[in-house]
Design a protein around this motif. Structure first.
Motif, PDB file in Angstrom:
ATOM      1  N   VAL A   1       0.853  -1.170   0.000  1.00 29.75           N
ATOM      2  CA  VAL A   1       0.000   0.000   0.000  1.00 29.75           C
ATOM      3  C   VAL A   1       0.898   1.231   0.000  1.00 29.75           C
ATOM      4  CG1 VAL A   1      -1.721   1.296   1.314  1.00 29.75           C
ATOM      5  CG2 VAL A   1      -1.803  -1.188   1.278  1.00 29.75           C
ATOM      6  N   GLU A   2       0.553   2.205  -0.824  1.00 31.89           N
ATOM      7  CA  GLU A   2       1.284   3.459  -0.849  1.00 31.89           C
ATOM      8  C   GLU A   2       0.314   4.595  -0.575  1.00 31.89           C
ATOM      9  OE1 GLU A   2       3.669   4.065  -4.336  1.00 31.89           O
ATOM     10  OE2 GLU A   2       4.228   1.953  -4.416  1.00 31.89           O
ATOM     11  N   PHE A   3       0.723   5.516   0.313  1.00 31.48           N
ATOM     12  CA  PHE A   3      -0.105   6.664   0.648  1.00 31.48           C
ATOM     13  C   PHE A   3       0.407   7.897  -0.076  1.00 31.48           C
ATOM     14  CE2 PHE A   3      -2.675   4.690   3.771  1.00 31.48           C
ATOM     15  CZ  PHE A   3      -1.894   3.699   4.338  1.00 31.48           C
ATOM     16  N   SER A   4      -0.503   8.673  -0.604  1.00 33.29           N
ATOM     17  CA  SER A   4      -0.127   9.900  -1.297  1.00 33.29           C
ATOM     18  C   SER A   4       0.278  10.961  -0.284  1.00 33.29           C
ATOM     19  CB  SER A   4      -1.313  10.411  -2.127  1.00 33.29           C
ATOM     20  OG  SER A   4      -2.346  10.842  -1.255  1.00 33.29           O
ATOM     21  N   GLU A   5       0.918  12.002  -0.769  1.00 31.50           N
ATOM     22  CA  GLU A   5       1.284  13.126   0.095  1.00 31.50           C
ATOM     23  C   GLU A   5       0.048  13.727   0.749  1.00 31.50           C
ATOM     24  OE1 GLU A   5       4.067  14.752   1.398  1.00 31.50           O
ATOM     25  OE2 GLU A   5       4.963  12.921   0.635  1.00 31.50           O
ATOM     26  N   ALA A   6      -1.035  13.845  -0.026  1.00 28.44           N
ATOM     27  CA  ALA A   6      -2.272  14.413   0.509  1.00 28.44           C
ATOM     28  C   ALA A   6      -2.806  13.551   1.652  1.00 28.44           C
ATOM     29  CB  ALA A   6      -3.320  14.546  -0.590  1.00 28.44           C
ATOM     30  N   ALA A   7      -2.743  12.235   1.515  1.00 31.37           N
ATOM     31  CA  ALA A   7      -3.221  11.341   2.566  1.00 31.37           C
ATOM     32  C   ALA A   7      -2.365  11.479   3.817  1.00 31.37           C
ATOM     33  CB  ALA A   7      -3.215   9.898   2.080  1.00 31.37           C
ATOM     34  N   ARG A   8      -1.056  11.608   3.646  1.00 29.98           N
ATOM     35  CA  ARG A   8      -0.167  11.798   4.807  1.00 29.98           C
ATOM     36  C   ARG A   8      -0.467  13.116   5.497  1.00 29.98           C
ATOM     37  NH1 ARG A   8       4.559  10.648   1.456  1.00 29.98           N
ATOM     38  NH2 ARG A   8       4.104   8.547   0.824  1.00 29.98           N
ATOM     39  N   TYR A   9      -0.706  14.141   4.707  1.00 32.01           N
ATOM     40  CA  TYR A   9      -1.025  15.464   5.243  1.00 32.01           C
ATOM     41  C   TYR A   9      -2.329  15.418   6.041  1.00 32.01           C
ATOM     42  CZ  TYR A   9      -2.139  20.467   5.237  1.00 32.01           C
ATOM     43  OH  TYR A   9      -2.462  21.736   5.610  1.00 32.01           O
ATOM     44  N   LEU A  10      -3.339  14.771   5.483  1.00 32.60           N
ATOM     45  CA  LEU A  10      -4.629  14.652   6.169  1.00 32.60           C
ATOM     46  C   LEU A  10      -4.503  13.838   7.457  1.00 32.60           C
ATOM     47  CD1 LEU A  10      -7.021  14.150   3.138  1.00 32.60           C
ATOM     48  CD2 LEU A  10      -6.809  16.173   4.588  1.00 32.60           C
ATOM     49  N   ALA A  11      -3.640  12.829   7.459  1.00 37.30           N
ATOM     50  CA  ALA A  11      -3.424  12.039   8.673  1.00 37.30           C
ATOM     51  C   ALA A  11      -2.793  12.900   9.759  1.00 37.30           C
ATOM     52  CB  ALA A  11      -2.544  10.832   8.359  1.00 37.30           C
ATOM     53  N   LYS A  12      -1.850  13.770   9.369  1.00 38.92           N
ATOM     54  CA  LYS A  12      -1.233  14.685  10.342  1.00 38.92           C
ATOM     55  C   LYS A  12      -2.276  15.631  10.919  1.00 38.92           C
ATOM     56  CE  LYS A  12       3.348  14.176  10.255  1.00 38.92           C
ATOM     57  NZ  LYS A  12       4.171  13.972  11.404  1.00 38.92           N
ATOM     58  N   ILE A  13      -3.132  16.151  10.075  1.00 39.25           N
ATOM     59  CA  ILE A  13      -4.176  17.069  10.544  1.00 39.25           C
ATOM     60  C   ILE A  13      -5.102  16.358  11.529  1.00 39.25           C
ATOM     61  CG2 ILE A  13      -6.247  18.329   9.820  1.00 39.25           C
ATOM     62  CD1 ILE A  13      -4.720  19.160   7.322  1.00 39.25           C
ATOM     63  N   ALA A  14      -5.427  15.096  11.254  1.00 41.42           N
ATOM     64  CA  ALA A  14      -6.314  14.337  12.137  1.00 41.42           C
ATOM     65  C   ALA A  14      -5.686  14.115  13.506  1.00 41.42           C
ATOM     66  CB  ALA A  14      -6.672  13.002  11.488  1.00 41.42           C
ATOM     67  N   GLU A  15      -4.353  14.114  13.580  1.00 43.63           N
ATOM     68  CA  GLU A  15      -3.664  13.902  14.848  1.00 43.63           C
ATOM     69  C   GLU A  15      -3.563  15.169  15.693  1.00 43.63           C
ATOM     70  OE1 GLU A  15       0.134  12.297  13.838  1.00 43.63           O
ATOM     71  OE2 GLU A  15      -0.712  10.451  13.022  1.00 43.63           O
ATOM     72  N   LEU A  16      -3.863  16.321  15.106  1.00 47.85           N
ATOM     73  CA  LEU A  16      -3.751  17.577  15.840  1.00 47.85           C
ATOM     74  C   LEU A  16      -4.760  17.610  16.996  1.00 47.85           C
ATOM     75  CD1 LEU A  16      -3.345  20.115  12.899  1.00 47.85           C
ATOM     76  CD2 LEU A  16      -1.583  19.287  14.450  1.00 47.85           C
ATOM     77  N   PRO A  17      -4.413  18.315  18.060  1.00 46.66           N
ATOM     78  CA  PRO A  17      -5.345  18.394  19.196  1.00 46.66           C
ATOM     79  C   PRO A  17      -6.589  19.193  18.834  1.00 46.66           C
ATOM     80  CG  PRO A  17      -3.462  19.850  19.535  1.00 46.66           C
ATOM     81  CD  PRO A  17      -3.183  19.054  18.298  1.00 46.66           C
ATOM     82  N   ASP A  18      -7.602  19.067  19.678  1.00 42.70           N
ATOM     83  CA  ASP A  18      -8.847  19.797  19.465  1.00 42.70           C
ATOM     84  C   ASP A  18      -8.599  21.305  19.495  1.00 42.70           C
ATOM     85  OD1 ASP A  18     -10.294  17.464  19.276  1.00 42.70           O
ATOM     86  OD2 ASP A  18     -10.803  17.439  21.409  1.00 42.70           O
ATOM     87  N   ILE A  19      -9.491  22.038  18.870  1.00 47.28           N
ATOM     88  CA  ILE A  19      -9.389  23.496  18.820  1.00 47.28           C
ATOM     89  C   ILE A  19      -9.695  24.068  20.196  1.00 47.28           C
ATOM     90  CG2 ILE A  19     -10.426  25.576  17.837  1.00 47.28           C
ATOM     91  CD1 ILE A  19     -10.943  23.928  15.308  1.00 47.28           C
ATOM     92  N   ARG A  20      -8.842  24.967  20.643  1.00 51.97           N
ATOM     93  CA  ARG A  20      -9.084  25.663  21.909  1.00 51.97           C
ATOM     94  C   ARG A  20      -9.856  26.935  21.588  1.00 51.97           C
ATOM     95  NH1 ARG A  20      -3.115  25.973  23.732  1.00 51.97           N
ATOM     96  NH2 ARG A  20      -3.908  27.862  24.701  1.00 51.97           N
ATOM     97  N   GLN A  21     -11.180  26.841  21.647  1.00 49.49           N
ATOM     98  CA  GLN A  21     -12.055  27.924  21.214  1.00 49.49           C
ATOM     99  C   GLN A  21     -11.822  29.209  21.996  1.00 49.49           C
ATOM    100  OE1 GLN A  21     -13.981  27.503  18.417  1.00 49.49           O
ATOM    101  NE2 GLN A  21     -14.134  29.722  18.549  1.00 49.49           N
ATOM    102  N   ASP A  22     -11.503  29.111  23.290  1.00 45.93           N
ATOM    103  CA  ASP A  22     -11.255  30.320  24.074  1.00 45.93           C
ATOM    104  C   ASP A  22     -10.059  31.094  23.537  1.00 45.93           C
ATOM    105  OD1 ASP A  22      -9.639  28.181  24.927  1.00 45.93           O
ATOM    106  OD2 ASP A  22      -9.324  29.090  26.902  1.00 45.93           O
TER     107      ASP A  22
END
Length: 99
Positions: free
Chosen positions: A46-67
């Motif tokens: 299986v090979e992941f595209s750059e876009a897929a790797r980028y989206l995976a990184k974004i999914a790992e980011l913490p929740d938004i601190r709305q305050d």
């Protein structure tokens, strides 16, 4: 008339269409056929595209601190957030999170 004949007369006969519909609903899918493999077959990969790797990184980011977001939006609207240091710090932090 013999007894029991009239009791059955109110049942509608089963047509070919009705029987086929029932049989279709009740049919069991066929088992998959065995696939022959040769000893020279390559392994799956299986090979992941750059876009897929980028989206995976974004999914790992913490929740938004709305305050914090609201505070910064307020500072930007008031004109007190326009500091080069703050913008550079934010961009550096964002770049580290994405890499």
């Amino acid at each position: 008339m013999p007894s029991g004949v009239n009791e059955m007369s109110d049942i509608a006969p089963i047509s070919r269409t009705s029987a086929a519909a029932v049989q279709t609903r009740m049919s069991v899918p066929a088992a998959p056929t065995a696939v022959e493999t040769s000893p020279h077959r390559k392994a799956d990969s299986v090979e992941f595209s750059e876009a897929a790797r980028y989206l995976a990184k974004i999914a790992e980011l913490p929740d938004i601190r709305q305050d914090l977001v609201d505070r910064v939006k307020g500072e930007i609207a008031a004109g007190t957030y326009d500091s080069e240091d703050k913008v550079d710090s934010m961009l550096d932090s964002l770049a580290e999170d994405l890499l």
